[in-house]
Design an enzyme around this catalytic site. Sequence first.
Site, short mmCIF file in Angstrom:
data_model
loop_
_atom_site.label_atom_id
_atom_site.label_comp_id
_atom_site.label_asym_id
_atom_site.label_seq_id
_atom_site.Cartn_x
_atom_site.Cartn_y
_atom_site.Cartn_z
CB SER A 124 -5.70 47.55 42.64
OG SER A 124 -6.98 46.99 42.59
CG ASP A 246 -10.72 52.93 39.32
OD1 ASP A 246 -11.31 51.88 38.98
OD2 ASP A 246 -9.68 52.95 39.99
CG HIS A 274 -8.64 49.56 38.71
ND1 HIS A 274 -8.86 50.29 39.86
CD2 HIS A 274 -8.07 48.40 39.12
CE1 HIS A 274 -8.45 49.60 40.92
NE2 HIS A 274 -7.97 48.45 40.49
#
Lengths: 294, 382
Positions: A124, A246, A274
């Site tokens: 991320s 996602d 995610h």
Amino acid sequence: MHVVQGMVKVNPHGGLRGTLELTNGLVTIAHMIETRNNVRAFGSGSPTLLFSHGFGCDQSMWEPVANQLADSFRIVLFDHVGAGRSDLSAYDKAKYANLDGYARDVVEVARSIDTPDLVFVGHSVSAMIGALAAIEAPDLFKQLIMVGPSPRYIDDGDYTGGFDQQQIEELLEFLDNNHLGWSAAMGPAIMGNPDRPELGERLTNSFCNTDPDIARDFARATFFSDNRADLSAVPVPTLVLQCSEDIIAPVEVGKYVAEKVPDSSFVQLEATGHCPNLSAPDEVAQAIRHYVRT
Amino acid sequence: MKSRRQSGTMSGPDPTEDLLDLYENAPCGYLSLAPDSKILRANRTLLGWLDLSADDLVGKPLRDLLGTGGRIAYETHLAPLLRLQGFVYEIALDLRCDHGLVPVIANASEKRDESDTHLFTRLTLFRAEDRRKYERNLLESKIRAESETEQRDREAELREQFIAVLGHDLRNPVAALKAGTELLKDSGNLDTEDREIVTQMDSTIDRAIELINNVMDFARGRLGSGISLDLQRAPDLDRKLETVIVEAKTARPDRDIRSEIAIGRSVECDPDRLAQLLSNLVSNALHHGRHDAPVMVKAITTRDELEISVTNSGTPIPAHVLKTLFQPFDRGSKQGNHDGLGLGLFIVDQIATAHGGRMEVASDEGGTTFKLVIPSKESEQR
């Protein structure tokens, strides 16, 4: 942080390295960074994989993947300052107001590991933190692996990040309404009982604990970041691991990253959501193993 | 024990709970999700809240029910937590439906099989309109309080800076004036009238310097870190206090100032601050006391304390004035315009407090006495 007296030897690469005289003995800068970022290392083999967690959790979200790879690689996990069991007293609002502060920490962690074969794996927002760290200190990193990266979360002209300003404000509101198990008194209590974490666990969430004020800052640093211009400067081979469905980092964004980073590969995972490092650790571990071996 | 059903015609509550009915109509919402977060099942209570049918909901991803904030938080916080620890409790969520938002508090846990494979996720949801409103109000109050504190701190800082600059800027020209009058006093070329004017100017300048110092001290004592002391074991406090008396006598040769300074041992204190205190008290006594009666200064030590007192005769201070005498800007009888800002006694009190001591005041027909008492043990002497 420790109060340090004495001399810091500055090495030719710049930055902090060397030994410091503490009043009660000898301590290294590496040790200070280890405490600040709660650095943990295990496993053996080459290259060394440095895992960096994203917004919302801590190093424990890498464990399912890291545990699978520890038989062939040296594994290093750490918490960003403010997350997990990092040293909250090292939190500096100004330093961590944007991703550069986190990237500086990654450079310091990487330097303290002291290996010629270091692969950075960032989930991320940590994907961009890794990119900034590699630009800052290209010699320290051999490869980057980005899991669910996004160089900018908010739409901008032709660029689709997936969110608008208002939606990010809604997230901040959610964070204000949810402490997710955090209480100011609990952090130290758990820290004080490392042998019996179940003391805290029974009552509340003991993973991914974040001080709400810091979480708010990190959310701002993350979702208001714009690192699109940095992508072309990423100096090392980079793998983009992209999830399906996602909503935080949509497929187009992952493809955008792969397109802009000069030496990059793109792999579409079957995992959805995610956090494939938690929902599909096998697939993620397999992809990492494959990339670093080839 | 009686049989529960005595006859078919007898009606009464059946104590056996209908679990299916409990699921469907419980006073809370139930929601089951597949591992990919798609909705598998929702109970009737929840469907009622959302004004939806099961067909509307089943098969949809959970995120369709959540606002953007909740959606991001679900992906970044809740889903990882659920995976890592198997449960998340007390999440404040806003569920979206056609008629607006339904605020709820949710608990969630994962159902796993023996091999720890994730089968589905169960959520229990409680409507929490009032609770959430209450929490929001609390949060708003907190944010408001924080921003007000921040604002106040900024203002205080600005005020302190202002006063520091003001003090500095005022002191410089006054110091130049003082140097000028000193030079004039020393010059032999002045006639008697000139000399008198210069002496008066000099004493007025001293008064101005004192006022500036008072303002500075007030600013520190009131807005900043409190009056600061340079504590030391002072062996010569007597001499320091004598100097104050001599200065007062020089400034006011027309007045009778009598002193009995007999401290006789070293005292842990800030001698400069005590001199400042005495100077303030003497100046007050000279100003407010009867001009034809003496001002008495006494400084002694007992076994445990140091006492410095200043007495003057004159009209007693009224009881209601006594109460607020040490407050800043209190000017006692509110008459006369030579009192300055009314900071003198406030600073006196601050100095006493900073020493861990107190000011006492007694006023009657016999006279008015201000007395400083600070702890000072004889035994602590070396």
